[in-house]
Design an enzyme around this catalytic site. Structure first.
Site, PDB file in Angstrom:
ATOM      1  N   HIS A 164      51.016  81.318 -44.456  1.00  0.00           N
ATOM      2  CA  HIS A 164      52.432  81.309 -44.087  1.00  0.00           C
ATOM      3  C   HIS A 164      52.980  82.725 -44.139  1.00  0.00           C
ATOM      4  CE1 HIS A 164      56.742  80.292 -44.177  1.00  0.00           C
ATOM      5  NE2 HIS A 164      56.381  79.140 -43.649  1.00  0.00           N
TER       6      HIS A 164
ATOM      7  N   ASP B 279      52.983  72.526 -41.850  1.00  0.00           N
ATOM      8  CA  ASP B 279      52.596  72.048 -40.524  1.00  0.00           C
ATOM      9  C   ASP B 279      51.283  71.283 -40.560  1.00  0.00           C
ATOM     10  OD1 ASP B 279      54.799  73.322 -39.139  1.00  0.00           O
ATOM     11  OD2 ASP B 279      53.804  75.215 -39.575  1.00  0.00           O
TER      12      ASP B 279
END
Length: 422
Positions: free
Chosen positions: A306, A363
């Site tokens: 991330h 996600d």
């Protein structure tokens, strides 16, 4: 007040810039007078080292893997509060009392219905249109039906504007899905809770019973909560940028929707499932793991690492637990979930991924949860929009009320031709 001293080595000139204390996280240097003092600007590609505003809404500590909404840890909110309570928290700054919740939740139910004219917009789209394209157009049309929100000023007007768009977003998202499938559009069910109603609108038909299990509602509620706010990400920055021009609030929300559509942002969960489909079977996982570890191979695993979190994404921890709960209670399994589980198993123990902090992110898990819920891949990002809308609206309201807010106007470093004459 602390200050930061900057010295120009060529001229020897020095100037002090105030250091502003933050409640949590790094303090910031106010460089608004930098050009006046030295005749230069800063260059910060991606703006990752630049604070563009002051905010009381969200705090992130990427090194610790910490996310707070109005001071509350995201894990606690996702576990102990429902999404409508989180909406109230983000919009008002406080969790509602029982009496406040009853009134607030009732108002949200009543505002679920868009003007009937919105339905006509969908007739203009081909069945193949992506749901995000249809959502963008439909929300833009909302500004035509609610033009008076252009000049919001009172607390009551802010409340009405924000509740209206947040409540209608699931209905618009469901319309996009049903149009793409050729299904008849249906009304929201006033007797159903926020997340339950959304699942109902995806699945229901004019006749027949629609069964929605509690664990499905719980998972959808958590997904909305976990996506509700995330500081100054690309779409929120876009919303604030458009909002700084005093455009209609819903026009700013539309800009956020279009920014979120990108596969590097909100479209990432859709990309995760596409990649799992490409891998094809558990037997192929080791081959693709090797490709991901090969620096000469362009292949990268989607759903890992991330931009902000250098530790485990706290939202991913919540979704991992919910995914397992969904699997156990519903007995849901599929080839894609088996592939995802194998990738996760390797990534959490392999030194290559662990040493680089390439942990599964939100996600990765949200995509597999949607798969378990039987939700079409093209609807993943619209669901992200539903959750994030409250964050966008709260950011807009905060910006409108900030007496120091200015129209967003970054500078640039010019590297083109010098002055020329014909």
């Amino acid at each position: 007040m602390a200050s930061f001293t900057l010295t120009d080595n060529q001229s020897g000139k020095s100037a002090e810039f105030p250091v502003l204390d933050s409640v949590l996280g790094s303090n910031v240097i106010d460089i608004s007078k930098l050009h006046k003092e030295f005749g230069v600007y800063t260059l910060d590609n991606g703006l990752s080292m630049t604070g563009s505003c002051e905010s009381k809404i969200t705090y992130i500590d990427g090194n610790k893997g910490e996310l707070l909404y109005r001071g509350y840890p995201i894990e606690e909110l996702a576990e102990k509060k429902n999404y409508v309570e989180v909406i109230h928290l983000i919009l008002t700054g406080e969790l509602p009392s029982q009496e406040e919740y009853t009134v607030f939740e009732r108002d949200m139910r009543q505002k679920r219905f868009p003007h009937e004219g919105i339905k006509k917009i969908f007739n203009a789209f081909p069945d193949s249109a992506h749901p995000m394209a249809m959502m963008s157009s439909a929300v833009s049309a909302l500004s035509a039906f609610h033009h008076r929100h252009l000049d919001v000023s009172s607390d009551e007007e802010y409340r009405e504007m924000s509740q209206r768009v947040v409540a209608k977003m699931p209905t618009i998202a469901a319309y996009t899905f049903r149009h793409s499938m050729g299904y008849p559009l249906i009304f929201p069910d006033m007797d159903r809770y926020f997340s339950e109603n959304f699942l109902y609108m995806l699945r229901a038909f004019p006749t027949g019973k629609t069964e929605i299990k509690d664990v499905e509602i719980k998972c959808m509620d958590a997904i909305f909560t976990l996506h509700a706010e995330h500081e100054q990400n690309a779409s929120t920055t876009t919303v604030r940028g458009v909002g700084s021009t005093s455009a209609h609030p819903y026009a700013a929300i539309v800009a956020g929707i279009n920014a979120l559509w990108g596969k590097a942002h909100g479209g990432a969960n859709e990309s995760v499932i596409s990649q799992l489909e490409m891998i094809g079977s558990v037997e192929n996982v080791d081959k693709y793991i090797a490709k991901a570890k090969d620096s000469n191979d362009e292949f990268r695993l989607m759903g890992f690492g991330h931009r902000v979190y250098k530790n485990f994404d706290p939202r991913a921890k919540v979704l991992k637990k919910l995914r397992d709960e969904l699997r156990d209670e519903l007995g849901v399994n599929s080839k894609l979930i088996e592939i995802a589980n194998r990738i996760e198993e390797i990534a959490l123990t392999d030194e290559y991924f662990v040493s680089r902090n390439l942990y599964p992110n939100i996600d990765f898990y949200s995509g597999t949860i949607f798969e378990a819920l039987g939700i079409k891949k093209s609807m993943f990002t619209p669901i992200f929009v539903i959750g994030r809308t409250v964050g966008w609206v709260a950011q807009l309201i905060e910006q409108r009320r900030d007496p120091k807010a200015k129209i967003v106007r970054p500078r640039q470093r010019y590297i083109g031709p010098g002055k020329r004459h014909l």
